[in-house]
Design an enzyme around this catalytic site. Structure first.
Site, mmCIF file in Angstrom:
data_model
loop_
_atom_site.group_PDB
_atom_site.id
_atom_site.type_symbol
_atom_site.label_atom_id
_atom_site.label_comp_id
_atom_site.label_asym_id
_atom_site.label_seq_id
_atom_site.Cartn_x
_atom_site.Cartn_y
_atom_site.Cartn_z
ATOM 1 N N ILE A 142 -4.136 4.214 -0.005
ATOM 2 C CA ILE A 142 -4.506 4.674 1.353
ATOM 3 C C ILE A 142 -5.912 5.488 1.095
ATOM 4 O O ILE A 142 -6.719 5.452 1.777
ATOM 5 C CB ILE A 142 -3.491 5.148 2.034
ATOM 6 C CG1 ILE A 142 -2.373 4.347 2.407
ATOM 7 C CG2 ILE A 142 -4.082 5.729 3.407
ATOM 8 C CD1 ILE A 142 -1.197 5.001 2.994
ATOM 9 N N CYS A 197 3.201 1.366 -5.295
ATOM 10 C CA CYS A 197 2.620 -0.031 -5.337
ATOM 11 C C CYS A 197 2.649 -0.773 -6.505
ATOM 12 O O CYS A 197 2.755 -1.728 -6.899
ATOM 13 C CB CYS A 197 1.548 -0.335 -4.508
ATOM 14 S SG CYS A 197 1.650 0.230 -2.827
ATOM 15 N N TYR A 228 0.783 -1.251 -0.031
ATOM 16 C CA TYR A 228 -0.073 -0.016 0.004
ATOM 17 C C TYR A 228 1.045 1.357 0.075
ATOM 18 O O TYR A 228 2.025 1.132 0.468
ATOM 19 C CB TYR A 228 -0.961 0.217 1.294
ATOM 20 C CG TYR A 228 -0.395 0.281 2.571
ATOM 21 C CD1 TYR A 228 0.062 1.134 3.091
ATOM 22 C CD2 TYR A 228 0.156 -0.814 3.282
ATOM 23 C CE1 TYR A 228 0.588 1.562 4.333
ATOM 24 C CE2 TYR A 228 0.703 -1.010 4.651
ATOM 25 C CZ TYR A 228 0.925 0.389 5.045
ATOM 26 O OH TYR A 228 1.619 0.706 6.210
ATOM 27 N N CYS A 229 0.365 2.295 -0.635
ATOM 28 C CA CYS A 229 1.098 3.724 -0.587
ATOM 29 C C CYS A 229 -0.233 4.712 -0.663
ATOM 30 O O CYS A 229 -1.165 4.399 -0.463
ATOM 31 C CB CYS A 229 2.081 3.876 -1.728
ATOM 32 S SG CYS A 229 1.224 3.307 -3.181
ATOM 33 N N THR A 230 0.235 5.951 -0.904
ATOM 34 C CA THR A 230 -0.615 7.162 -0.504
ATOM 35 C C THR A 230 -1.856 6.757 -1.778
ATOM 36 O O THR A 230 -3.069 6.659 -1.318
ATOM 37 C CB THR A 230 -0.050 8.337 -0.962
ATOM 38 O OG1 THR A 230 1.049 8.379 0.077
ATOM 39 C CG2 THR A 230 -0.870 9.627 -0.842
#
Length: 327
Positions: free
Chosen positions: A244, A222, A215-217
Site C-alpha cells: 500500500i 503478501c 496487498y498489505c502495508t
C-alpha cells in the site's frame, strides 16, 4: 564517528563520548536534523541469524536509531527511525551485506517519540504465519509467491480484466476498518497466523480461478500470503510490489485506495493526501474516525477506533468491553 546533516556542509563529531554525553549528542542531532522512518524487508537465505542480530544492534546503537527488527533464516524485516543522516548511513551500511543489497527501503517522516526503544530479535519467521517449514527462499526472494505488480501494472490488469479482478487484503481486519482498496475482500482475522486457517475453511474457494491481487502495508505479508494461497489451489495470484505504501506514493488518494493506512508505531495511522476519505467508524459514538487508541484500562489495552470529538471530550478512551467512555 562523523555524521553529516543533510543539505549542510558541516559535520558533527561524536568521538569517544561517555554514554551520558553520547545520549545528549544524539538528542541534539534529532533536533537539528529531519527525523525519518524507514520500513523494509527482504527474503534471502541467512545462515547465521544471531550474527546478523548482533551486527544490526551494534549498527543501530552506534547511529542512535530506534525501532523493531526481526531476523530469521528467511531474511530480515524492520522499521527503524532517527535523524536523516543516521538513517542514510544505516541504509548504506545494511546494503553492504550481500543478502541485503537489494532491499527496498520505504521512507516517511517521523518523530523521535515514534519508537521509544530498539528491539532486535531472531524468530522462526520474519512475518509470522506459522508456516516456517513451508517457506523457501533463494537469492531472488521467496519461492513460489505471487507475481509482483507495480501500482501502474495493477491498474493495467484491472483495465484488461475488469471486475474479474479481486483485491484480497493481507492484513488484520482492524487495519482494513480504516482503509482498504475499493470492494476488497477482507478476511475475518485478528492476527496474521489466522490467515492459514481462514483460507482452509473453504469460504474463499470460489475465488480460486479469479485473478487475485493481494496487498498489505509494505508488501511483506503478501510475499508469504500469496505463496500460501498458491499452495492451496489459488491459480492466479499477484501482489502489489511495495504494498500500500508504494501504491499510495504513486496515486495518493486518486486511485483505488480509500481511507487511512494503519501503521505499527505511535503514529497509528497515516494518510497519503489531504483528500483521504474517512471510512472508519468510531466505536464509541459511530461518527467517522480514522485513528486507533489503546484502551486506557491497563489490563486490556485493546485497540479502540475513536473520533476526535470523543477523545477531546474524555480523559480516558476505553474499549467497548471496558467502562464506556461516558460512564
Amino acid at each position: 564517528m562523523t555524521l553529516t546533516t543533510d543539505g549542510q556542509n558541516t559535520s558533527v563529531m561524536s568521538g569517544n563520548l561517555c554514554p551520558a554525553v553520547h545520549h545528549l549528542y544524539f538528542r541534539y542531532i534529532f533536533r537539528i536534523d529531519t527525523t525519518k522512518i524507514i520500513l523494509f524487508y527482504t527474503f534471502a537465505p541467512i545462515n547465521d541469524p544471531e550474527a546478523i542480530r548482533l551486527w544490526q544492534r551494534s549498527l543501530c546503537e552506534s547511529l542512535g536509531l530506534k525501532g523493531r527488527i526481526i531476523i530469521s533464516r528467511h531474511g530480515i524485516n524492520g522499521t527503524v527511525g532517527g535523524p536523516l543522516a543516521a538513517v542514510k548511513k544505516y541504509v548504506r551500511t545494511t546494503r553492504e551485506y550481500g543478502a541485503f543489497k537489494n532491499i527496498d527501503f520505504k521512507w516517511s517522516d517521523g518523530d523521535i517519540e515514534d519508537f521509544p526503544r530498539l528491539v532486535i530479535r531472531v524468530r522462526d519467521e520474519i512475518v509470522t504465519f506459522g508456516v516456517s517449514d513451508e517457506i523457501q527462499v533463494d537469492e531472488n526472494g521467496i519461492v513460489g509467491g505471487g507475481k509482483h505488480l507495480s501500482p501502474t501494472q495493477v491498474h493495467e490488469l484491472i483495465q484488461e480484466r475488469g471486475e474479474e479482478v479481486v483485491f484480497f487484503d493481507g492484513r488484520n481486519a482492524y487495519e482494513a476498518a480504516i482503509g482498504k482498496f475499493k470492494n476488497a475482500v477482507v478476511p475475518d482475522v485478528e492476527t496474521t497466523p489466522g490467515f492459514v486457517a481462514e483460507l482452509e475453511t473453504g469460504k474463499y474457494d470460489h475465488l480460486k480461478d479469479k485473478p487475485i491481487v493481494t496487498y498489505c502495508t509494505g508488501g511483506i505479508r503478501c510475499e508469504v500470503l500469496s505463496m500460501v494461497m498458491k499452495n492451496r489451489g489459488f491459480k492466479e495470484v499477484y501482489q502489489i510490489a511495495g504494498g500500500i505504501v508504494r501504491y499510495g506514493e504513486k496515486f495518493k488518494d486518486g486511485g483505488l485506495w480509500e481511507g487511512s493506512l494503519y501503521i505499527f508505531d505511535k503514529r497509528m495511522n497515516m494518510e497519503f493526501s489531504d483528500d483521504a476519505k474517512t471510512i472508519g467508524v468510531c466505536q464509541l459514538c459511530d461518527s467517522p474516525a480514522s485513528r486507533y487508541y489503546n484502551c486506557t484500562n491497563i489490563k486490556c489495552r485493546k485497540l479502540t477506533l475513536a473520533c476526535d470529538e470523543c477523545v477531546a471530550d474524555n480523559e480516558r478512551v476505553t474499549c467497548s468491553n471496558c467502562t464506556p467512555i461516558n460512564a
